[in-house]
Design an enzyme around this catalytic site. Sequence first.
Site, PDB file in Angstrom:
ATOM      1  N   GLY A   1       0.624  -1.209   0.042  1.00 48.90           N
ATOM      2  CA  GLY A   1       0.473   0.338   0.027  1.00 48.90           C
ATOM      3  C   GLY A   1       0.881   1.272   0.096  1.00 48.90           C
TER       4      GLY A   1
ATOM      5  N   ILE B   1       2.593   3.191   2.410  1.00 51.21           N
ATOM      6  CA  ILE B   1       3.237   2.882   3.288  1.00 51.21           C
ATOM      7  C   ILE B   1       4.696   1.702   3.096  1.00 51.21           C
ATOM      8  CG2 ILE B   1       4.697   2.523   5.508  1.00 51.21           C
ATOM      9  CD1 ILE B   1       1.783   3.366   6.812  1.00 51.21           C
TER      10      ILE B   1
ATOM     11  N   ARG C   1       1.629  -4.329  12.383  1.00 49.03           N
ATOM     12  CA  ARG C   1       0.481  -4.042  13.912  1.00 49.03           C
ATOM     13  C   ARG C   1       1.214  -5.895  14.189  1.00 49.03           C
ATOM     14  NH1 ARG C   1      -0.626   0.094  13.743  1.00 49.03           N
ATOM     15  NH2 ARG C   1      -3.030   0.878  13.441  1.00 49.03           N
TER      16      ARG C   1
ATOM     17  N   GLU D   1       0.451  -5.009  22.641  1.00 49.62           N
ATOM     18  CA  GLU D   1       1.110  -4.036  23.831  1.00 49.62           C
ATOM     19  C   GLU D   1       0.264  -3.454  24.048  1.00 49.62           C
ATOM     20  OE1 GLU D   1       2.145  -2.518  19.321  1.00 49.62           O
ATOM     21  OE2 GLU D   1       0.967  -0.434  19.937  1.00 49.62           O
TER      22      GLU D   1
ATOM     23  N   HIS E   1       5.749   1.602  19.758  1.00 48.99           N
ATOM     24  CA  HIS E   1       4.822   2.260  18.649  1.00 48.99           C
ATOM     25  C   HIS E   1       4.939   3.323  18.265  1.00 48.99           C
ATOM     26  CE1 HIS E   1       0.802   0.768  17.296  1.00 48.99           C
ATOM     27  NE2 HIS E   1       1.192   1.687  16.347  1.00 48.99           N
TER      28      HIS E   1
HETATM   29  C1  GLV Z   1       0.373   3.611  13.868  1.00 45.03           C
HETATM   30  O1  GLV Z   1      -0.240   2.594  14.507  1.00 45.03           O
HETATM   31  C2  GLV Z   1      -1.188   3.951  12.805  1.00 45.03           C
HETATM   32  O2  GLV Z   1      -2.156   2.504  12.651  1.00 45.03           O
HETATM   33  O3  GLV Z   1      -1.749   4.464  12.137  1.00 45.03           O
END
Ligand code: GLV
Length: 323
Positions: free
Chosen positions: A156, A158, A239, A268, A286
Amino acid sequence: MAKPMVVVTRAVPREALELLAAHATVDANGADVGYTPEELVSHARDADAMVSLLTDRIDDSVISQCPKLKVVANVAVGYDNIDVAAAARRGVAVTNTPGVLTDATADFAWALLLAVARNVVPADRYVRDRRFREWMMMEFHGAELAGRTLGIAGFGRIGAAVARRGRGFGMHVIYANSRRVAQALEEETGAHFVDKETLLASSDVLSLHVPLTAATRHYLSDAEFALMKASAFVINTARGPVIDEAALARALTSGAIRGAGIDVFEREPAVDPALLAAPNTVLAPHIGSATTETRTKMALMAAENVIAVLAGRTPVNPVTLKE
Ligand code: GLV
């Protein structure tokens, strides 16, 4: 007419609160500490809108106890903390914050990669411990990245941004994704589409950018680590549950892979003690999107989504059901 009421479940940048305050009565948690489920419901019970954070679990029970709620605007691109199907059933819109955090998160994947590949954390500790007495030829040897293969799971926004950076570092880039992306994007990023097995077997660095869904939970576990190169690094800014954390600790400890840079954890904020003890591992709490600019844009985007829904418009960034 009374102003609508918006609950903000955790401290967010001031700009977003100011924007909301121009349109609504705002009940904002000023602390950067999440509400308990009971506190969440007690604040949101009469709210028309909620600005939620990824630490909030917004399930059917929470939604059912907030009958006036029209929108849950998550300040994150991921939304696995929200039961989107339950929200849809109850007529509550869900929104997220895509796009604004792409560069910050891609940068941080690279920060983790460079840190683990070049021993930045142990080197820092070494200097602070006053052990740096003389330049050394044979210590702190890391891994060279140019000419190596960067594998990206999830292509995607990122994933593609990480690929662009990889190209800049002279890496060969491959990706696996639920579908092949447009040729123009492949050409621009220099990334080649492969199947998951090839991705695992060929990557010198494997960076994860899939959303957390039932299909991607434990995308990497013992069987997958066994297919990887012993020289490979794994980077996770997606994640936590995308990796079986106990299996990752085993892979690092046994030498099945060389190192890892991990920003997100399976339970987490808990971290598996075996992962804390694993070699060649850089850990972060995170913080992939944590720049002042990006966190401000994320909060503003959530506020804009709330304002749109309260005004009877379609939200700018609606989340739609995929599964
Ligand atoms: C952070 O982890 C997000 O999903 O923006």
